[in-house]
Design a protein around this motif. Sequence first.
Motif, PDB file in Angstrom:
ATOM      1  N   ASP A 140      -3.107  18.037 -20.797  1.00 13.52           N
ATOM      2  CA  ASP A 140      -2.582  18.341 -19.470  1.00 13.52           C
ATOM      3  C   ASP A 140      -1.158  18.873 -19.584  1.00 13.52           C
ATOM      4  OD1 ASP A 140      -2.079  18.502 -16.787  1.00 13.52           O
ATOM      5  OD2 ASP A 140      -2.044  16.337 -16.425  1.00 13.52           O
ATOM      6  N   GLN A 141      -0.982  20.170 -19.355  1.00 12.28           N
ATOM      7  CA  GLN A 141       0.308  20.859 -19.405  1.00 12.28           C
ATOM      8  C   GLN A 141       1.017  20.703 -20.753  1.00 12.28           C
ATOM      9  OE1 GLN A 141       2.065  19.272 -15.562  1.00 12.28           O
ATOM     10  NE2 GLN A 141       2.337  21.461 -15.186  1.00 12.28           N
ATOM     11  N   GLU A 142       0.247  20.559 -21.793  1.00 14.40           N
ATOM     12  CA  GLU A 142       0.842  20.519 -23.128  1.00 14.40           C
ATOM     13  C   GLU A 142      -0.181  20.884 -24.186  1.00 14.40           C
ATOM     14  OE1 GLU A 142       1.479  16.522 -25.147  1.00 14.40           O
ATOM     15  OE2 GLU A 142       1.387  15.899 -23.039  1.00 14.40           O
ATOM     16  N   LYS A 151       7.399  24.840 -17.562  1.00  8.73           N
ATOM     17  CA  LYS A 151       6.284  23.948 -17.868  1.00  8.73           C
ATOM     18  C   LYS A 151       5.001  24.751 -18.092  1.00  8.73           C
ATOM     19  CE  LYS A 151       7.927  19.864 -15.360  1.00  8.73           C
ATOM     20  NZ  LYS A 151       7.622  18.907 -14.252  1.00  8.73           N
ATOM     21  N   THR A 164       5.430  22.041 -24.806  1.00  5.41           N
ATOM     22  CA  THR A 164       5.356  21.782 -23.366  1.00  5.41           C
ATOM     23  C   THR A 164       6.000  22.887 -22.534  1.00  5.41           C
ATOM     24  OG1 THR A 164       7.420  20.519 -23.422  1.00  5.41           O
ATOM     25  CG2 THR A 164       5.367  19.276 -23.713  1.00  5.41           C
ATOM     26  N   VAL A 201       1.286  25.857 -17.786  1.00  2.29           N
ATOM     27  CA  VAL A 201       0.390  25.856 -16.641  1.00  2.29           C
ATOM     28  C   VAL A 201      -1.035  25.631 -17.133  1.00  2.29           C
ATOM     29  CG1 VAL A 201      -0.524  27.215 -14.713  1.00  2.29           C
ATOM     30  CG2 VAL A 201       1.903  27.415 -15.368  1.00  2.29           C
ATOM     31  N   ASN A 202      -1.719  24.652 -16.565  1.00  5.50           N
ATOM     32  CA  ASN A 202      -3.091  24.375 -16.961  1.00  5.50           C
ATOM     33  C   ASN A 202      -3.989  25.589 -16.725  1.00  5.50           C
ATOM     34  OD1 ASN A 202      -2.637  21.762 -17.853  1.00  5.50           O
ATOM     35  ND2 ASN A 202      -3.022  20.862 -15.845  1.00  5.50           N
TER      36      ASN A 202
END
Length: 247
Positions: free
Chosen positions: A47-49, A173, A163, A175-176
Amino acid sequence: FVPSLTYPCPDIKRLQNADDIAQSLFDNCFNITDGPDAPDVTAVELDQELILMLSNETKSNNFNEGYADVDFQAPLLPNGENEYKFEGYRIYQVANAGISSQELSDISKARPIVQVDVKNGIKEIYNWKAQSNPLDENAPAVWIPTKEVVGADQGISKSFRITEDQFALSDRKLVNHKQYHFIAIAYAYNNWKNLDAITNEGQKRAYLVGRLNIGANGSGSPYTFVPRPIVYEQLQSKYGDGPQVTR
């Protein structure tokens, strides 16, 4: 012909340098030093990483970070002093899937995000290039250093938590469900003698990037990964977690 102040002798060191390279190639049957193969890159998409991981297959010339190869332009020296040895890894985020490893110096296309190297006291590595003297074309060539890398000198790591999007204009950040692209390279180091700009003797190329296995499956194309939430199972840990150990 007698040289005079009117007709000065031209500098031929650049010609001699080119001749040395050509002679070295001939003497070594036109073999060239490949440099360490680039590592394979895999990722855990979270998730976002992204967790990027580097590895070298057994067929890689850098398996177990064991790369070593002779610098064909160096003289014969004892104890492997004329050998390049593996020094470190670099990972770049690239702007799109069409970027090649030849474009990594273009900051509009590639941004360095990871650098790790062997802990051996070697940090700044320079390569040298001969250029014409701007004041006198007949004067000896001027050797210009280029800083290729500044090593952290903290040892080799092979997993990294990403990240941030280096190309984002504001919020960095990840983005998924968005594609992100990466290229990893390995590099080697040798400095059998500091370059003497007067005698033209010494190591001119201390930093050597590998030419092979660049990009996904050695195709030259960047690796592409997509961060996403893990919805099908409950994770009980995060990157960097480990058991507590009491001795």
